[in-house]
Scaffold this active site. Structure first.
Site, PDB file in Angstrom:
ATOM      1  CB  VAL A   1      -0.989  -0.051   1.195  1.00  0.00           C
ATOM      2  CG1 VAL A   1      -0.401   0.548   2.444  1.00  0.00           C
ATOM      3  CG2 VAL A   1      -2.313   0.580   0.810  1.00  0.00           C
ATOM      4  CE  LYS A   2       2.673   2.013   4.659  1.00  0.00           C
ATOM      5  NZ  LYS A   2       3.408   1.299   5.671  1.00  0.00           N
ATOM      6  CD  GLN A   3       4.666   6.862  -0.649  1.00  0.00           C
ATOM      7  OE1 GLN A   3       4.916   5.903   0.082  1.00  0.00           O
ATOM      8  NE2 GLN A   3       4.607   8.094  -0.184  1.00  0.00           N
TER       9      GLN A   3
END
Ligand code: PLP
Length: 386
Positions: A185-187
């Site tokens: 879910v992070k970049q």
């Protein structure tokens, strides 16, 4: 509202065919773990965030735990942590037996309130954790001034902020130790994964040892030296990341800046559209720092609206928007309540918690997706006087 269309999650990963090929190539090679791709990813990452050293680990929580270990935090010590964060930021201090002292956040950015941190420093304080909330860096210069003055270690939990800058400096090059997460879910992602960056050679060496059971050489180094000998110097952990994950990490890193640009573009479209809605109080984006836009968070004006956050959340979810709440204040969790942390102690965190909502934001969102979020939010808030 597009009834019948797929729900939009609040975040999602971007994986290309080239990413998949890079992983498969490593799977066919000699080294599945701790091989050349770990080293290459660490070097590329260090260079991207302008840090001298980068140590890849199995996840962002392991990165925080290793940061606590190399900072020498231990039992009886106190670590000041914002309550407006994911529980892992605080849990890492508990892993090494330290007591967590929760700090309040600023109303406009939800990053830690440095004055509140300052008021909580005692003779037992050993470290301060800063969280770059939503991707926007905390006030790092003020925090460094404070931690230097008291001989404390500043650990920056930059799980939201890969690619962010603070006063023209890259996040990852500023605090004593900075930690990152590569959760999907992070970049950018490696499936599970994390990184520690530091400019301190001593911290770098210690982190590598703690990552690998407290042993001073790894399997590959011993093979190259034709030796079986190793020594375990510390009680370390197995926090290694695999070589194929790092191959994915290196591929993702190349496209990261473009993804952040797209995140920024979507964020500014949201900001423009929501400026006209009275029921939405936007968070501030400060001039001296560039957010990496992990999350797009709005605050609801509950004095104006006739519904609470729970109601609006439910309506947005039924309309197909995968909205979320970041975060339940960490001191509200039963584990921390059991340690004696009480509600009613962090006024800003507790008030904004009732107001916040995270809207979908990821680089592969189309302009139509963005428009769908805007019109759905508008329509639902309008029902409640917003
Ligand atoms: C995601 C996250 C972590 C934990 O990272 P994992 O890789 O999931 O272990 C820690 N802190 C914050 C603020 C996060 O958002």
């Amino acid at each position: 509202m597009n009834v019948g269309s797929k729900p939009l999650p609040y975040g999602r990963q971007t994986i290309s065919d080239a990413d998949i090929e890079a992983v498969v190539e490593v799977l066919r090679s000699d080294w599945l773990t701790t091989g050349p791709n770990v080293v290459a990813f660490e070097q590329a990452f260090a260079s991207f965030v302008d840090a001298r050293h980068a140590i890849a680990v199995s996840n962002g929580t392991a990165a925080l735990h290793v940061a606590m270990l190399v900072a020498g935090v231990g039992p009886e010590d106190e670590v000041i942590v914002p309550a407006m964060t994911f529980a892992a930021s605080a849990n890492a201090a508990r892993y090494v037996g330290a007591n967590v002292v929760f700090a309040d956040c600023l109303e406009d950015t939800l990053t830690v309130d440095v004055d509140d941190v300052a008021s909580k420093v005692t003779a037992r304080t050993r470290a301060v954790v800063a969280v770059d909330y939503g991707g926007q860096p905390a006030d790092l210069d003020e925090l460094l001034k404070l931690t230097r003055a008291h001989g404390l270690v500043l650990i920056e939990d930059a799980a939201h902020a890969v690619g962010a800058t603070y006063r023209e400096r890259a996040v990852g090059s500023i605090a004593d130790l900075t930690t990152f997460s590569f959760h999907p879910v992070k970049q950018m992602t490696t499936g599970e994964g994390g990184m520690i960056t530091t400019n301190c050679v001593d911290f770098d060496e210690k982190a590598r040892v703690f990552r690998n059971h407290g042993i001073t050489t790894d399997h590959r180094q011993r093979e190259q030296q034709g030796s079986f000998f190793y020594e375990m110097k510390e009680l370390g952990f197995n926090y290694r990341i695999t070589d194929f994950q790092c191959a994915l990490g290196s591929m993702q890193l190349r496209r990261l800046s473009g993804w952040i640009d797209r995140r920024r573009e979507i964020a500014s479209r949201y900001a423009e559209a929501f400026a006209a809605i009275r029921g939405i109080l936007p968070l501030s984006t400060l001039e001296d720092r560039e957010s990496a836009w992990h999350l797009y968070v709005i605050k609801l004006d509950l004095e104006l609206l006739s519904a609470d956050r729970a109601q609006i959340f439910t309506e947005l979810r039924s309309a197909g928007l995968g909205v979320n709440v970041h975060y339940i204040p960490v001191h509200y969790h039963p584990y921390y309540e059991g340690l004696g942390h009480r509600r009613g102690t962090l006024p800003v965190t507790e008030r904004v918690y009732e107001q916040i909502l995270t809207l979908p934001l990821f680089p592969t969102m189309t302009d139509e997706d963005v428009q769908r979020v805007v019109s759905t939010v508008k329509e639902i808030l309008a029902r409640h006087g917003g």
